[in-house]
Design a protein around this motif. Sequence first.
Motif, PDB file in Angstrom:
ATOM      1  N   LEU A 124      15.372   4.475  22.204  1.00 55.47           N
ATOM      2  CA  LEU A 124      15.899   4.823  20.881  1.00 55.47           C
ATOM      3  C   LEU A 124      15.772   3.645  19.917  1.00 55.47           C
ATOM      4  CD1 LEU A 124      19.071   6.886  21.832  1.00 55.47           C
ATOM      5  CD2 LEU A 124      17.023   7.734  20.695  1.00 55.47           C
ATOM      6  N   ILE A 125      16.019   2.439  20.417  1.00 55.76           N
ATOM      7  CA  ILE A 125      15.877   1.253  19.565  1.00 55.76           C
ATOM      8  C   ILE A 125      14.425   1.093  19.129  1.00 55.76           C
ATOM      9  CG2 ILE A 125      15.958  -1.279  19.574  1.00 55.76           C
ATOM     10  CD1 ILE A 125      18.477  -1.019  21.360  1.00 55.76           C
ATOM     11  N   VAL A 126      13.499   1.252  20.065  1.00 55.30           N
ATOM     12  CA  VAL A 126      12.073   1.149  19.737  1.00 55.30           C
ATOM     13  C   VAL A 126      11.675   2.214  18.720  1.00 55.30           C
ATOM     14  CG1 VAL A 126       9.746   1.390  20.678  1.00 55.30           C
ATOM     15  CG2 VAL A 126      11.452   0.048  21.908  1.00 55.30           C
ATOM     16  N   LEU A 127      12.178   3.416  18.900  1.00 60.37           N
ATOM     17  CA  LEU A 127      11.880   4.503  17.966  1.00 60.37           C
ATOM     18  C   LEU A 127      12.404   4.199  16.571  1.00 60.37           C
ATOM     19  CD1 LEU A 127      10.854   7.437  17.522  1.00 60.37           C
ATOM     20  CD2 LEU A 127      13.158   8.180  18.097  1.00 60.37           C
ATOM     21  N   ILE A 128      13.616   3.715  16.484  1.00 57.30           N
ATOM     22  CA  ILE A 128      14.213   3.406  15.178  1.00 57.30           C
ATOM     23  C   ILE A 128      13.463   2.266  14.500  1.00 57.30           C
ATOM     24  CG2 ILE A 128      16.293   2.484  14.070  1.00 57.30           C
ATOM     25  CD1 ILE A 128      17.891   4.152  16.168  1.00 57.30           C
ATOM     26  N   VAL A 129      13.148   1.219  15.255  1.00 55.57           N
ATOM     27  CA  VAL A 129      12.401   0.100  14.678  1.00 55.57           C
ATOM     28  C   VAL A 129      11.015   0.564  14.225  1.00 55.57           C
ATOM     29  CG1 VAL A 129      11.314  -2.119  15.219  1.00 55.57           C
ATOM     30  CG2 VAL A 129      13.661  -1.684  15.928  1.00 55.57           C
ATOM     31  N   GLY A 130      10.365   1.393  15.029  1.00 51.96           N
ATOM     32  CA  GLY A 130       9.061   1.922  14.645  1.00 51.96           C
ATOM     33  C   GLY A 130       9.111   2.737  13.364  1.00 51.96           C
ATOM     34  N   LEU A 131      10.113   3.580  13.245  1.00 56.29           N
ATOM     35  CA  LEU A 131      10.268   4.386  12.028  1.00 56.29           C
ATOM     36  C   LEU A 131      10.539   3.506  10.820  1.00 56.29           C
ATOM     37  CD1 LEU A 131      12.294   7.417  13.418  1.00 56.29           C
ATOM     38  CD2 LEU A 131       9.921   7.399  12.669  1.00 56.29           C
ATOM     39  N   LEU A 132      11.332   2.458  11.016  1.00 52.66           N
ATOM     40  CA  LEU A 132      11.587   1.541   9.908  1.00 52.66           C
ATOM     41  C   LEU A 132      10.308   0.816   9.480  1.00 52.66           C
ATOM     42  CD1 LEU A 132      15.030  -0.005  10.926  1.00 52.66           C
ATOM     43  CD2 LEU A 132      14.559   1.474   8.980  1.00 52.66           C
ATOM     44  N   LEU A 133       9.510   0.386  10.450  1.00 53.32           N
ATOM     45  CA  LEU A 133       8.258  -0.291  10.113  1.00 53.32           C
ATOM     46  C   LEU A 133       7.280   0.632   9.400  1.00 53.32           C
ATOM     47  CD1 LEU A 133       7.653  -2.456  13.302  1.00 53.32           C
ATOM     48  CD2 LEU A 133       8.269  -3.259  11.028  1.00 53.32           C
ATOM     49  N   LEU A 134       7.253   1.886   9.803  1.00 53.79           N
ATOM     50  CA  LEU A 134       6.362   2.848   9.147  1.00 53.79           C
ATOM     51  C   LEU A 134       6.800   3.154   7.725  1.00 53.79           C
ATOM     52  CD1 LEU A 134       5.633   5.367  12.029  1.00 53.79           C
ATOM     53  CD2 LEU A 134       4.027   3.799  10.952  1.00 53.79           C
ATOM     54  N   SER A 135       8.074   2.983   7.434  1.00 56.49           N
ATOM     55  CA  SER A 135       8.568   3.308   6.102  1.00 56.49           C
ATOM     56  C   SER A 135       8.229   2.233   5.073  1.00 56.49           C
ATOM     57  CB  SER A 135      10.078   3.545   6.133  1.00 56.49           C
ATOM     58  OG  SER A 135      10.764   2.340   6.420  1.00 56.49           O
ATOM     59  N   PHE A 136       7.884   1.023   5.526  1.00 60.36           N
ATOM     60  CA  PHE A 136       7.522  -0.047   4.604  1.00 60.36           C
ATOM     61  C   PHE A 136       6.034   0.021   4.283  1.00 60.36           C
ATOM     62  CE2 PHE A 136      11.197  -2.101   6.771  1.00 60.36           C
ATOM     63  CZ  PHE A 136      12.023  -2.165   5.657  1.00 60.36           C
ATOM     64  N   PRO A 137       5.645  -0.277   3.043  1.00 62.61           N
ATOM     65  CA  PRO A 137       4.213  -0.293   2.715  1.00 62.61           C
ATOM     66  C   PRO A 137       3.528  -1.442   3.436  1.00 62.61           C
ATOM     67  CG  PRO A 137       5.518  -1.047   0.849  1.00 62.61           C
ATOM     68  CD  PRO A 137       6.478  -0.574   1.904  1.00 62.61           C
ATOM     69  N   SER A 138       2.258  -1.231   3.744  1.00 59.22           N
ATOM     70  CA  SER A 138       1.522  -2.221   4.535  1.00 59.22           C
ATOM     71  C   SER A 138       1.146  -3.451   3.730  1.00 59.22           C
ATOM     72  CB  SER A 138       0.276  -1.591   5.128  1.00 59.22           C
ATOM     73  OG  SER A 138      -0.619  -1.254   4.100  1.00 59.22           O
ATOM     74  N   GLY A 139       1.084  -3.333   2.433  1.00 60.33           N
ATOM     75  CA  GLY A 139       0.728  -4.468   1.598  1.00 60.33           C
ATOM     76  C   GLY A 139      -0.758  -4.596   1.332  1.00 60.33           C
ATOM     77  N   SER A 140      -1.584  -3.888   2.085  1.00 64.37           N
ATOM     78  CA  SER A 140      -3.023  -3.956   1.839  1.00 64.37           C
ATOM     79  C   SER A 140      -3.417  -2.808   0.933  1.00 64.37           C
ATOM     80  CB  SER A 140      -3.800  -3.860   3.150  1.00 64.37           C
ATOM     81  OG  SER A 140      -3.616  -2.606   3.733  1.00 64.37           O
ATOM     82  N   THR A 141      -4.327  -3.101   0.029  1.00 74.55           N
ATOM     83  CA  THR A 141      -4.802  -2.071  -0.886  1.00 74.55           C
ATOM     84  C   THR A 141      -6.302  -1.977  -0.788  1.00 74.55           C
ATOM     85  OG1 THR A 141      -4.967  -3.649  -2.692  1.00 74.55           O
ATOM     86  CG2 THR A 141      -2.901  -2.423  -2.522  1.00 74.55           C
ATOM     87  N   LYS A 142      -6.817  -0.800  -1.007  1.00 71.28           N
ATOM     88  CA  LYS A 142      -8.262  -0.583  -0.978  1.00 71.28           C
ATOM     89  C   LYS A 142      -8.901  -0.934  -2.314  1.00 71.28           C
ATOM     90  CE  LYS A 142      -9.313   1.325   3.038  1.00 71.28           C
ATOM     91  NZ  LYS A 142     -10.407   0.952   3.873  1.00 71.28           N
ATOM     92  N   ASN A 143      -8.136  -0.895  -3.394  1.00 66.54           N
ATOM     93  CA  ASN A 143      -8.715  -1.122  -4.713  1.00 66.54           C
ATOM     94  C   ASN A 143      -8.833  -2.605  -5.005  1.00 66.54           C
ATOM     95  OD1 ASN A 143      -8.814   1.596  -5.130  1.00 66.54           O
ATOM     96  ND2 ASN A 143      -6.831   1.693  -6.146  1.00 66.54           N
ATOM     97  N   SER A 144      -9.887  -2.962  -5.627  1.00 71.56           N
ATOM     98  CA  SER A 144     -10.124  -4.338  -6.026  1.00 71.56           C
ATOM     99  C   SER A 144     -10.539  -4.328  -7.483  1.00 71.56           C
ATOM    100  CB  SER A 144     -11.222  -4.940  -5.154  1.00 71.56           C
ATOM    101  OG  SER A 144     -11.556  -6.219  -5.619  1.00 71.56           O
ATOM    102  N   THR A 145     -10.367  -5.458  -8.138  1.00 74.20           N
ATOM    103  CA  THR A 145     -10.751  -5.519  -9.545  1.00 74.20           C
ATOM    104  C   THR A 145     -12.243  -5.722  -9.702  1.00 74.20           C
ATOM    105  OG1 THR A 145     -10.289  -7.897  -9.540  1.00 74.20           O
ATOM    106  CG2 THR A 145      -8.518  -6.423 -10.274  1.00 74.20           C
ATOM    107  N   ASN A 146     -12.950  -5.927  -8.621  1.00 78.69           N
ATOM    108  CA  ASN A 146     -14.387  -6.190  -8.682  1.00 78.69           C
ATOM    109  C   ASN A 146     -15.176  -4.895  -8.531  1.00 78.69           C
ATOM    110  OD1 ASN A 146     -16.884  -7.284  -8.674  1.00 78.69           O
ATOM    111  ND2 ASN A 146     -16.632  -8.512  -6.832  1.00 78.69           N
ATOM    112  N   GLY A 147     -15.167  -4.057  -9.528  1.00 79.95           N
ATOM    113  CA  GLY A 147     -15.977  -2.852  -9.523  1.00 79.95           C
ATOM    114  C   GLY A 147     -15.535  -1.807  -8.519  1.00 79.95           C
ATOM    115  N   GLY A 148     -14.336  -1.873  -8.017  1.00 80.26           N
ATOM    116  CA  GLY A 148     -13.835  -0.874  -7.089  1.00 80.26           C
ATOM    117  C   GLY A 148     -14.194  -1.136  -5.633  1.00 80.26           C
TER     118      GLY A 148
END
Length: 119
Positions: A26-50
């Motif tokens: 249950l602890i692992v499940l809760i921690v996993g769900l919490l981690l999934l709820s945060f954005p990853s911080g990586s983006t596919k878009n770049s200012t260099n022509g996409g």
Amino acid sequence: MKIKSGIKLMNSKKILEFMAKYKYPLIVLIVGLLLLSFPSGSTKNSTNGGENDDEQRLSAVLESSKGVGNAYVLISEHGAVVVCDGAADPEVKLRVVKCVEAYTGLGCDEIQVLLTRQK
């Protein structure tokens, strides 16, 4: 009224027993769900022509390879497309496919190598 409170007491005992028995999963499940709820911080878009970083890095590596020439790379969830000057040469085309395959993990059937349009 006593019957209802007895049922609630039995249910809470069962819940506590269940939680005691499966507390680590249950602890692992809760921690996993919490981690999934945060954005990853990586983006596919770049200012260099996409182009994203992977596409830029792969283009640079391919262009430094003998016979490839100018290379433009597009990577999506379903595959990759490389447009390059040297795609008419089967050896170059194979090296490009192998390079993209190694970098992205895509299968060779998910990679297309196209010849650059002559101006």
